[in-house]
Structures are given as structure tokens and as C-alpha cells.
Design a protein around this motif. Structure first.
Motif, PDB file in Angstrom:
ATOM      1  N   UNK A  97      10.989  13.017  28.386  1.00 34.60           N
ATOM      2  CA  UNK A  97      10.923  14.288  27.662  1.00 34.60           C
ATOM      3  C   UNK A  97      11.346  15.423  28.581  1.00 34.60           C
ATOM      4  N   UNK A  98      12.138  16.378  28.044  1.00 33.52           N
ATOM      5  CA  UNK A  98      12.557  17.549  28.813  1.00 33.52           C
ATOM      6  C   UNK A  98      11.432  18.579  28.810  1.00 33.52           C
ATOM      7  N   UNK A  99      10.998  18.961  30.005  1.00 37.55           N
ATOM      8  CA  UNK A  99       9.920  19.938  30.144  1.00 37.55           C
ATOM      9  C   UNK A  99      10.502  21.200  30.786  1.00 37.55           C
ATOM     10  N   UNK A 100      10.397  22.312  30.079  1.00 36.27           N
ATOM     11  CA  UNK A 100      10.900  23.599  30.561  1.00 36.27           C
ATOM     12  C   UNK A 100       9.719  24.488  30.934  1.00 36.27           C
ATOM     13  N   UNK A 101       9.816  25.155  32.102  1.00 33.19           N
ATOM     14  CA  UNK A 101       8.754  26.053  32.544  1.00 33.19           C
ATOM     15  C   UNK A 101       9.361  27.268  33.228  1.00 33.19           C
ATOM     16  N   UNK A 102       8.714  28.406  33.084  1.00 36.60           N
ATOM     17  CA  UNK A 102       9.149  29.616  33.761  1.00 36.60           C
ATOM     18  C   UNK A 102       8.638  29.616  35.187  1.00 36.60           C
ATOM     19  N   UNK A 103       9.482  30.076  36.119  1.00 36.47           N
ATOM     20  CA  UNK A 103       9.059  30.180  37.510  1.00 36.47           C
ATOM     21  C   UNK A 103       7.843  31.089  37.650  1.00 36.47           C
ATOM     22  N   UNK A 104       7.785  32.123  36.826  1.00 35.84           N
ATOM     23  CA  UNK A 104       6.680  33.073  36.932  1.00 35.84           C
ATOM     24  C   UNK A 104       5.338  32.433  36.613  1.00 35.84           C
ATOM     25  N   UNK A 105       5.343  31.322  35.865  1.00 35.60           N
ATOM     26  CA  UNK A 105       4.079  30.685  35.476  1.00 35.60           C
ATOM     27  C   UNK A 105       3.683  29.552  36.410  1.00 35.60           C
ATOM     28  N   UNK A 106       4.554  29.196  37.350  1.00 37.25           N
ATOM     29  CA  UNK A 106       4.261  28.046  38.215  1.00 37.25           C
ATOM     30  C   UNK A 106       3.261  28.439  39.299  1.00 37.25           C
ATOM     31  N   UNK A 107       2.275  27.609  39.509  1.00 39.81           N
ATOM     32  CA  UNK A 107       1.266  27.783  40.549  1.00 39.81           C
ATOM     33  C   UNK A 107       1.127  26.477  41.334  1.00 39.81           C
ATOM     34  N   UNK A 108       0.747  26.598  42.601  1.00 45.20           N
ATOM     35  CA  UNK A 108       0.476  25.403  43.392  1.00 45.20           C
ATOM     36  C   UNK A 108      -0.821  24.773  42.897  1.00 45.20           C
ATOM     37  N   UNK A 109      -0.705  23.542  42.399  1.00 46.58           N
ATOM     38  CA  UNK A 109      -1.879  22.885  41.821  1.00 46.58           C
ATOM     39  C   UNK A 109      -2.764  22.228  42.878  1.00 46.58           C
ATOM     40  N   UNK A 110      -2.193  21.910  44.042  1.00 43.15           N
ATOM     41  CA  UNK A 110      -2.967  21.263  45.098  1.00 43.15           C
ATOM     42  C   UNK A 110      -2.234  21.441  46.414  1.00 43.15           C
ATOM     43  N   UNK A 111      -2.950  21.253  47.489  1.00 47.65           N
ATOM     44  CA  UNK A 111      -2.326  21.212  48.807  1.00 47.65           C
ATOM     45  C   UNK A 111      -2.411  19.785  49.311  1.00 47.65           C
ATOM     46  N   UNK A 112      -1.278  19.265  49.744  1.00 45.05           N
ATOM     47  CA  UNK A 112      -1.237  17.865  50.153  1.00 45.05           C
ATOM     48  C   UNK A 112      -0.882  17.777  51.622  1.00 45.05           C
ATOM     49  N   UNK A 113      -1.334  16.696  52.234  1.00 42.60           N
ATOM     50  CA  UNK A 113      -0.989  16.432  53.609  1.00 42.60           C
ATOM     51  C   UNK A 113       0.225  15.524  53.689  1.00 42.60           C
ATOM     52  N   UNK A 114       0.862  15.504  54.823  1.00 45.28           N
ATOM     53  CA  UNK A 114       2.038  14.666  55.027  1.00 45.28           C
ATOM     54  C   UNK A 114       1.762  13.703  56.180  1.00 45.28           C
ATOM     55  N   UNK A 115       2.496  12.603  56.190  1.00 41.77           N
ATOM     56  CA  UNK A 115       2.338  11.663  57.298  1.00 41.77           C
ATOM     57  C   UNK A 115       3.684  11.075  57.627  1.00 41.77           C
ATOM     58  N   UNK A 116       3.811  10.568  58.838  1.00 45.30           N
ATOM     59  CA  UNK A 116       5.074  10.002  59.303  1.00 45.30           C
ATOM     60  C   UNK A 116       5.088   8.503  59.075  1.00 45.30           C
ATOM     61  N   UNK A 117       6.260   8.004  58.885  1.00 49.44           N
ATOM     62  CA  UNK A 117       6.441   6.553  58.842  1.00 49.44           C
ATOM     63  C   UNK A 117       7.583   6.193  59.763  1.00 49.44           C
ATOM     64  N   UNK A 118       7.940   4.913  59.728  1.00 46.11           N
ATOM     65  CA  UNK A 118       8.980   4.480  60.637  1.00 46.11           C
ATOM     66  C   UNK A 118      10.342   5.038  60.285  1.00 46.11           C
ATOM     67  N   UNK A 199       9.345  14.712  52.851  1.00 50.34           N
ATOM     68  CA  UNK A 199       8.139  14.299  53.572  1.00 50.34           C
ATOM     69  C   UNK A 199       7.533  13.088  52.882  1.00 50.34           C
ATOM     70  N   UNK A 200       6.711  12.407  53.626  1.00 45.71           N
ATOM     71  CA  UNK A 200       5.981  11.268  53.087  1.00 45.71           C
ATOM     72  C   UNK A 200       4.588  11.664  52.691  1.00 45.71           C
ATOM     73  N   UNK A 201       4.034  10.975  51.709  1.00 48.42           N
ATOM     74  CA  UNK A 201       2.672  11.227  51.253  1.00 48.42           C
ATOM     75  C   UNK A 201       1.912   9.924  51.209  1.00 48.42           C
ATOM     76  N   UNK A 202       0.631  10.062  51.136  1.00 43.14           N
ATOM     77  CA  UNK A 202      -0.212   8.866  51.083  1.00 43.14           C
ATOM     78  C   UNK A 202       0.035   8.095  49.796  1.00 43.14           C
ATOM     79  N   UNK A 203       0.001   6.769  49.856  1.00 43.10           N
ATOM     80  CA  UNK A 203       0.202   5.971  48.633  1.00 43.10           C
ATOM     81  C   UNK A 203      -0.814   6.279  47.546  1.00 43.10           C
ATOM     82  N   UNK A 204      -1.934   6.886  47.935  1.00 45.70           N
ATOM     83  CA  UNK A 204      -2.966   7.185  46.926  1.00 45.70           C
ATOM     84  C   UNK A 204      -2.550   8.302  45.973  1.00 45.70           C
TER      85      UNK A 204
END
Length: 579
Positions: A97-118, A199-204
Motif C-alpha cells: 500500500x502507498x502511504x503518503x505523509x507530510x514532513x511537517x507531521x513526522x516525529x521521531x518515534x524512538x531512539x535506537x542504538x547501532x552496532x558494528x558487524x563484520x 547502520x546496523x541494528x539489533x535483530x530484535x
């Protein structure tokens, strides 16, 4: 819904020189100029539907343009791509499904951590080459304030010495203030698109989807997830979002709109000055009127001058009059009943004439005036009108000599005589009683032009007498007795309030009742009397003293007299003495 403003849009709110509250319109509750806009969510949905795409969500789109013109055939992507950029809208696919959103309405829903892999570092940042980013955006649009002519709005980065320019040409209708705000927003967003992160994220974090907005630990800003790669590890590609777009209410006052351009040329008008009877409900000298016709029509100011003095502004011709000229002569006709024997055949300068019902005719409809060779105007009406050739009309079922103009009717009108429809475009000249019967110069000049413009017309005229002259009496009768005396009687008419049938008689309309009677026998001898009542008795002795004998015929000319304006229109009747 409220409030609908009676002031004409877009003159209000853009004409700040006329209305001081125009600036409030951008922040206020007016519906004027807004109900006909094209909200971006509805516009995007309409484009998708036209291309057969029905699975979409535009509920999070919050932007608006004034209008949109479909430029031609093309794909939905080609049509929407620049429109989405203009309105600050992003799109992603979720579950097909095509989802359209205005930039003005976008908010950061969460802060995520990053990790390194090979395969790589914690976060891989990429910034586009400076040479690839525009430093000036020129937005082409259709300008509402300039009658939908092409317009352009520019936004330039302040630090750019020799800005790299990008032209965005869209078939959208905007006002200049909105176009400048949108161009500035597009320029801000162009810099944000150039910065991406991998970036990489946790598999969870399996719930993370394309289109989510997240924050990165120790990285400023909000990041829009564009791409997700799933494998032995889960890697994300995101781009940093620009600062939120502000509303139009935060952009200060709009630029001064363009004034309507003056006509490049002003034509020399056709001007008729009409000395007419006082109309029903009229006041003062409302019978003195003007009719102005011109192509093109810039509007004209009417000014008068007496005895070479300064010109005084009297009125403004705001609409062209319906005028023409007779292409066949008009003969005299009956008074007080339909004239079925005469026909008016004329060519109009512009416009058209229309038939009306009998009731509308008797209620004063289709009132017009025809000029005769003596310089007087006959006021008449017509019931039937037919266009017998392009611009040529035939008028039938006439009511002649309206308003007491029977003296003009009996002369008739020659071929080429002027015709004027007495509608709202034929307005009063605004004379006063001191102007009545005095020669004056009438100057008709195009609005906004110098007084010596070649299109200015000056006419010398004497106006106002017809509106103040008493009307001619009617139903004159003569009764002869055996001794030779004759008793004359008649019924007066009035210029003011004569259509009310409830009273025993019509109002007098003059300062006092007075008549002038001239009785002759056809040989040149005349007996003159000035009675104060609508009756006169002439004895046999009076007739014999003037005429030498009792005449076989008496020619009676009866006129009502105004103590201020003098003798009115006379009516002449011939009476034969019984054998």
C-alpha cells in the motif's frame, strides 16, 4: 462554517490599500478564497484514482495548493514526483500500500542504538557533494493574482556567492506569498536529502519498517528509514529529515499584490446625453442621464462645466450602455395603447435585446429612448424582440410616448436615429435645479487617463427641462350650448407619484395648479386664458369679440403651468360646433 466575506476575493485580502484587515485573512477564519482550493491529500488521491491506483493512504498529508492543471498524459509517478516535493510529502510502501505523509507531521518515534558487524562500522555517514546541491530554487507556477499568468518565486541560500540554480516548473496555481514559502521549504529540504546514514541494528528490532522516523544515538536530527536489508544482520539506510515546515501564518506579511493593469488603449466613446422625464421614484433632476458606449471598456468619468468654469465631477460610467441606431424610420403612433402598426428595426453597437411578458411590459419593462430630428427623445417600451440578422433587432408591440413624451412621438424618428436602452447603465448625470436649462460642457474621460487624452469627449448640451416640465393634460372635452357658449374641461397629469390608484386624484406635483389655454379658429386669431382649475367657459360674446363670429371649429391648446419652470407640454384638440 463561518465566515463568508462579502468583499470580492482576491481583491480582499490582497488590496491592503482598500481594506486594512487583509493581513488577518492569512491567519483567520475566513472561508472566502479557501473553499475552492485543492488540498494536497484530495489532489493526490484524485491523481492516483485517475491512473487506476486505489490502494493508498493520504490521511497524514497536510498541505494545500490553490489549484492544479493536468499538463497531459503521463504516469502517476511523473505527475506526483514534483508535486510531492513541492508540498513536502514523502511516500513509502507498506504491505503493498502507498502511504503518503507530510514532513511537517513526522516525529521521531524512538531512539535506537547501532552496532558494528563484520561488514562495516557502527554508522556510515554520507554527505552529497556540495556541487550537487542547489543553492537557489526558482519555482514556476500559475499566479492567481495575475489572472493565472505564469509566475516565478525564488529562494536563494544567503551564503551563496554564485548560486547553482534549479528550476522547478509545476502546473500548480498559487499566490506569490505561498509560492515563495514553498520554494524556501524546498531549498531547505534539498540540503537534508544529501545526508544519509547506513547502520546496523539489533535483530530484535523486527518492528522497524520503511517509512519509520527514528533518532540515532549521539546523532542529531530525525532520520527517515528508506531501506532495510535483512540477512545475517539487519542493516538500515536512512536520510536525515530537514527542519519542519512552518505554516503560512509564520511567514510575515504577504508581498504587495499587483494592481490590475491599465488598458493599453482607451477608445473614444460614443456618448448620448438624454433629457428625459422624471422616472418613477426619481428625485431632483434625475431625468438628465448619460449613456456611454466604448470598446474596450475602461470606465469613464463624467464632469460638467458652466460658462467656461472648472469641471465638476458628476458621475462615473461603470458599465457600457446598450445603444444602437435605427436602420428604418419610425413613424408616429397611438398614445395610451399598444402600437401594433409600427416596428423598430435597429442595429446594436453591442449586447442584445430580449422579449418580455405582457405583465412585465405593463410593469415598466424594456424601457428605451429613441432620438428624433428635433433633438427630443421619445420614451417607449417594447414587448417583442427578435434578432433578424447578426446585431440587427426588430422590436414590436410598442408602448409609445411614455413619461409624457408625446410631443417627440408625433414627429417620429428618421433612419439613423439613436436608440438607448434605459437600463442600469443609463445613469443620472446628477444635475441640480440651478443647472436646469443652462448650457454646459459635459466631459467624458477614460478613468485613470490624463484629461487631455485623445479618447476624452466634450459635448455642449442643455439638459434638465424635460424632468421639471408639467405633463400635458388629457381627455379634453367641449360642451356647446344653444346660446353659443362652450365649456372646456380636461384632466391633469402629474410628474410625481402618479401610479398610485388608491387616492381620489393624483398629487399636484407643482407649487400650485395653473393652466394656459389658447383657443383659435384657424385664421390666426387666438383667445388666451389662464384658469386655476381644469375647466373653462367661453361665452358667445367672448368668442364673437375675438373671432368676429362664432367659429365652426375651435382649436384648443391646453398646457399646465409651473410657477417655477413655466409652461409645460401642450396638448392640442379640435372641437366642431354642432350644426
Amino acid at each position: 462554517m463561518w465566515t463568508w466575506d462579502a468583499r470580492p476575493y482576491p481583491a480582499f485580502p490582497t488590496r491592503g490599500d482598500l481594506w486594512s484587515d487583509g493581513g488577518n485573512w492569512r491567519r483567520g477564519h475566513w472561508l472566502s478564497g479557501r473553499l475552492a482550493n485543492a488540498p494536497a491529500d484530495v489532489l493526490i488521491a484524485a491523481i492516483l484514482e485517475d491512473h487506476g491506483i486505489a490502494d493508498y493512504d493520504v490521511s497524514a498529508v497536510d498541505s494545500c495548493v490553490t489549484g492544479y492543471v493536468a499538463a497531459g498524459p503521463g504516469t502517476a509517478r511523473e505527475t506526483l514526483e514534483d508535486l510531492l516535493r513541492l508540498t513536502g510529502t514523502v511516500v513509502h510502501v507498506a504491505a503493498g500500500r502507498l502511504i503518503f505523509r507530510s514532513l511537517a507531521s513526522l516525529r521521531s518515534s524512538r531512539e535506537i542504538g547501532t552496532f558494528a558487524d563484520e561488514d562495516g562500522p557502527y554508522v556510515e555517514m554520507r554527505r552529497g557533494e556540495a556541487s550537487e546541491r542547489p543553492e537557489e530554487i526558482a519555482l514556476g507556477f500559475l499566479d492567481l493574482a495575475r489572472a493565472y499568468q505564469p509566475g516565478s518565486a525564488e529562494a536563494v541560500r544567503a551564503s551563496a556567492a554564485h548560486p547553482r540554480k534549479e528550476l522547478v516548473q509545476l502546473p500548480v496555481v498559487l499566490d506569490e506569498a505561498q509560492a515563495k514559502e514553498l520554494a524556501a521549504a524546498m531549498l531547505r529540504e534539498a540540503s537534508g536529502v544529501a545526508e544519509t546514514a547506513r547502520f546496523g541494528v539489533a535483530p530484535s528490532l523486527l518492528s522497524l519498517e520503511s517509512g519509520d522516523v527514528v533518532g540515532l544515538a549521539e546523532r542529531p536530527g530525525a532520520w527517515l528509514v528508506n531501506r532495510i536489508e535483512s540477512g545475517a544482520s539487519r542493516r538500515i539506510e536512512a536520510r536525515r529529515l530537514p527542519a519542519r515546515r512552518g505554516s503560512l501564518a509564520d511567514q510575515g506579511e504577504p508581498p504587495t499584490p499587483p494592481r490590475p493593469p491599465a488598458l493599453a488603449i482607451a477608445s473614444r466613446p460614443l456618448v448620448h446625453l438624454l433629457d428625459l422625464p422624471l422616472p418613477e421614484g426619481g428625485q431632483g433632476i434625475d431625468g438628465a442621464r448619460f449613456a456611454v458606449q466604448a470598446k474596450p471598456w475602461p470606465g469613464y468619468s463624467i464632469a460638467t462645466s458652466r460658462q467656461g468654469g472648472a469641471f465638476l465631477e458628476r458621475a462615473t460610467a461603470t458599465r457600457p450602455a446598450t445603444t444602437g441606431w435605427l436602420i428604418a424610420a419610425l413613424g408616429p403612433g397611438p398614445e395610451g395603447r399598444l402600437d401594433r402598426g409600427n416596428t423598430i428595426t435597429l442595429r446594436l453597437d453591442r449586447g442584445a435585446l430580449y422579449a418580455i411578458s405582457r405583465g412585465e411590459l405593463l410593469d415598466g419593462g424594456n424601457l428605451c429612448a429613441v432620438w428624433n430630428s428635433t433633438g427630443a427623445w421619445e420614451v417607449l417600451q417594447f414587448e417583442r424582440a427578435a434578432e433578424i440578422a447578426p446585431g440587427v433587432f426588430e422590436l414590436r408591440d410598442l408602448l409609445r410616448a411614455q413619461g409624457g413624451t408625446e410631443d417627440a412621438m408625433v414627429v417620429g424618428a428618421p433612419t439613423g436615429a439613436a436608440f438607448v436602452l434605459l437600463d442600469a447603465a443609463c445613469e443620472p448625470l446628477g444635475l441640480t435645479t440651478s443647472d436646469v436649462g443652462r448650457e454646459m460642457e459635459v466631459r467624458v474621460a477614460p478613468l485613470g487617463r490624463a484629461l487631455d487624452d485623445p479618447a476624452t469627449v466634450t459635448i455642449t448640451a442643455t439638459l434638465g427641462r424635460r424632468a421639471v416640465k408639467p405633463l400635458s393634460p388629457v381627455h379634453a372635452k367641449a360642451a356647446f350650448d344653444a346660446a353659443g357658449a362652450v365649456a372646456l374641461s380636461w384632466i391633469r397629469r402629474t410628474r410625481v407619484g402618479g401610479d398610485n390608484w388608491d387616492g381620489p386624484d393624483v398629487p399636484l406635483g407643482e407649487e400650485q395648479e395653473l393652466y394656459r389655454i389658447e383657443v383659435g379658429d384657424g385664421s390666426g386669431a387666438v383667445l388666451v386664458r389662464e384658469p386655476a382649475t381644469p375647466a373653462l367657459v367661453l361665452t358667445a360674446e367672448e368668442q364673437t369679440a375675438v373671432f368676429g363670429a362664432l367659429p365652426a371649429e375651435l382649436v384648443a391648446t391646453i398646457a399646465q403651468v409651473s410657477p417655477v419652470w413655466g409652461v409645460g407640454t401642450a396638448r392640442q384638440t379640435i372641437f366642431s360646433r354642432p350644426a
